[in-house]
Design an enzyme around this catalytic site. Structure first.
Site, PDB file in Angstrom:
ATOM      1  N   GLY A  19       0.830  -1.214   0.000  1.00  0.00           N
ATOM      2  CA  GLY A  19       0.000   0.000   0.000  1.00  0.00           C
ATOM      3  C   GLY A  19       0.860   1.259   0.000  1.00  0.00           C
ATOM      4  O   GLY A  19       0.637   2.190  -0.775  1.00  0.00           O
TER       5      GLY A  19
ATOM      6  N   ASP B 258       8.346   5.341   7.995  1.00  0.00           N
ATOM      7  CA  ASP B 258       7.828   4.725   9.211  1.00  0.00           C
ATOM      8  C   ASP B 258       6.627   5.553   9.631  1.00  0.00           C
ATOM      9  O   ASP B 258       6.701   6.776   9.735  1.00  0.00           O
ATOM     10  CB  ASP B 258       8.867   4.674  10.325  1.00  0.00           C
ATOM     11  N   SER B 259       5.511   4.878   9.802  1.00  0.00           N
ATOM     12  CA  SER B 259       4.280   5.629  10.031  1.00  0.00           C
ATOM     13  C   SER B 259       3.405   4.920  11.041  1.00  0.00           C
ATOM     14  O   SER B 259       3.687   3.792  11.452  1.00  0.00           O
ATOM     15  CB  SER B 259       3.549   5.832   8.702  1.00  0.00           C
TER      16      SER B 259
HETATM   17  O1  LIG Z   1      -1.804   5.632   5.030  1.00  0.00           O
HETATM   18  C1  LIG Z   1      -2.098   4.753   5.857  1.00  0.00           C
HETATM   19  N1  LIG Z   1      -3.327   4.217   5.898  1.00  0.00           N
HETATM   20  C2  LIG Z   1      -3.672   3.262   6.748  1.00  0.00           C
HETATM   21  N2  LIG Z   1      -2.828   2.687   7.631  1.00  0.00           N
HETATM   22  C3  LIG Z   1      -1.571   3.183   7.632  1.00  0.00           C
HETATM   23  C4  LIG Z   1      -1.156   4.214   6.771  1.00  0.00           C
HETATM   24  N3  LIG Z   1       0.140   4.483   7.007  1.00  0.00           N
HETATM   25  C5  LIG Z   1       0.516   3.664   7.978  1.00  0.00           C
HETATM   26  N4  LIG Z   1      -0.510   2.865   8.363  1.00  0.00           N
HETATM   27  C6  LIG Z   1      -0.493   1.814   9.390  1.00  0.00           C
HETATM   28  C7  LIG Z   1      -0.433   0.453   8.764  1.00  0.00           C
HETATM   29  C8  LIG Z   1       1.000   0.109   8.757  1.00  0.00           C
HETATM   30  O2  LIG Z   1       1.256  -1.273   8.792  1.00  0.00           O
HETATM   31  C9  LIG Z   1       1.511   0.800  10.016  1.00  0.00           C
HETATM   32  C10 LIG Z   1       2.900   1.313   9.838  1.00  0.00           C
HETATM   33  O3  LIG Z   1       3.885   0.394  10.240  1.00  0.00           O
HETATM   34  P1  LIG Z   1       5.321   0.471   9.540  1.00  0.00           P
HETATM   35  O4  LIG Z   1       6.259  -0.391  10.250  1.00  0.00           O
HETATM   36  O5  LIG Z   1       5.692   1.901   9.318  1.00  0.00           O
HETATM   37  O6  LIG Z   1       5.008  -0.088   8.079  1.00  0.00           O
HETATM   38  P2  LIG Z   1       4.916  -1.571   7.533  1.00  0.00           P
HETATM   39  O7  LIG Z   1       5.513  -2.532   8.521  1.00  0.00           O
HETATM   40  O8  LIG Z   1       3.541  -1.831   7.100  1.00  0.00           O
HETATM   41  O9  LIG Z   1       5.846  -1.513   6.240  1.00  0.00           O
HETATM   42  P3  LIG Z   1       7.431  -1.177   6.191  1.00  0.00           P
HETATM   43  O10 LIG Z   1       7.929  -1.102   7.606  1.00  0.00           O
HETATM   44  O11 LIG Z   1       8.051  -2.278   5.405  1.00  0.00           O
HETATM   45  O12 LIG Z   1       7.541   0.140   5.477  1.00  0.00           O
HETATM   46  O13 LIG Z   1       0.669   1.954  10.167  1.00  0.00           O
HETATM   47 MG   LIG Z   2       7.263  -2.135   9.402  1.00  0.00          MG
END
Ligand SMILES: O=c1nc[nH]c2c1ncn2[C@H]1C[C@H](O)[C@@H](COP(=O)(O)OP(=O)(O)OP(=O)(O)O)O1
Ligand SMILES: [Mg+2]
Length: 225
Positions: free
Chosen positions: A21, A78-79
């Site tokens: 996403g 990171d969000s």
């Molecule tokens: O626009 C968004 N709309 C809906 N949910 C969101 C959004 N932005 C972050 N989120 C939630 C879901 C995500 O799983 C979590 C961040 O966790 P986070 O560790 O930063 O991301 P992640 O593990 O999914 O992917 P990655 O670390 O590989 O970038 O917050």
């Molecule tokens: Mg993550």
């Protein structure tokens, strides 16, 4: 102070995320620019363990791992969702709240239930008690270890029940301030808002936390001509 990281036309930029996403949104926002964008999964990069207790630490750890492994400049995100009535939770643990107990992956429907359950227990039933922010910390990292950060956030209200099939994660419960629909009900162009270079920080330009952070990044680092 370290020299700023320079991205030149034609450079490869690794998007250091394994979330499809996020990858879709970031790729879309970067499409008008003359850089070759590659996702972490496409490059076979491992998913680093997010051991930090701040968005900044985790975004740095993800971007540095990707930059060092590939030799290219990398951009991570990171969000998370910070809910006022829950003292900022789930915050940096937003993805963890979706992890299934049997270890078989993430279930965001369960995660949204968990947030709602905590809100009910806190007595946060009327909209004024249900404000939340989505926050995003982008980290740009160079293979030599330099890092730069671009934050973005959007204020909203948590609705119940969840509404809409678009987007990902917690989008169906997040209704941004000034809007009648949730991110889950908006199409992707509406969720990102009107992102234009040079308009970083303007509240009306770039709606989502990610679009606002990317907008600051674009203004600092890239030109369309
Ligand atoms: O626009 C968004 N709309 C809906 N949910 C969101 C959004 N932005 C972050 N989120 C939630 C879901 C995500 O799983 C979590 C961040 O966790 P986070 O560790 O930063 O991301 P992640 O593990 O999914 O992917 P990655 O670390 O590989 O970038 O917050
Ligand atoms: Mg993550």
């Amino acid at each position: 102070m370290a020299d700023p990281i320079v991205l030149s036309p034609g450079d490869t930029l690794v998007l250091a995320t394994h979330n499809p996403g996020k990858l879709a949104e970031m790729t879309d926002l970067l499409a008008p620019y003359d850089i070759a964008v590659k996702g972490a999964a496409e490059l076979g990069l491992p998913e680093p363990e997010e051991t930090g207790d701040t968005f900044e630490k985790n975004s740095a750890l993800k971007a540095l791992a990707a930059a060092k492994a590939t030799g290219h400049i990398a951009l991570s995100d990171d969000s998370g969702l910070c809910v006022s009535a829950l003292d900022g939770a789930p915050g940096v643990y937003t993805a963890d709240w979706a992890e299934k107990e049997d270890g078989s992956g993430r279930d965001f429907s369960m995660a949204m239930d968990k947030v709602e359950d905590r809100l009910q227990k806190a007595g946060a039933t009327s909209p004024v008690d249900r404000d939340a922010q989505f926050v995003c910390m982008l980290c740009l990292a160079a293979p030599d270890g330099r890092t730069e950060f671009f934050p973005g956030r959007v204020e909203g209200t948590l609705v119940w029940p969840p509404r809409g099939e678009n987007g990902f994660g917690y989008d169906p419960v997040f209704q941004p301030v000034g809007h009648e629909r949730t991110f889950g009900e908006m199409d992707k162009s509406e969720k990102k808002g009107n992102v234009r270079q040079g308009d970083a920080g303007r509240a009306d330009l770039g709606l989502s936390h990610r679009a606002r952070a990317l907008s600051a990044f674009l203004a600092a680092k890239l030109t369309t001509d």
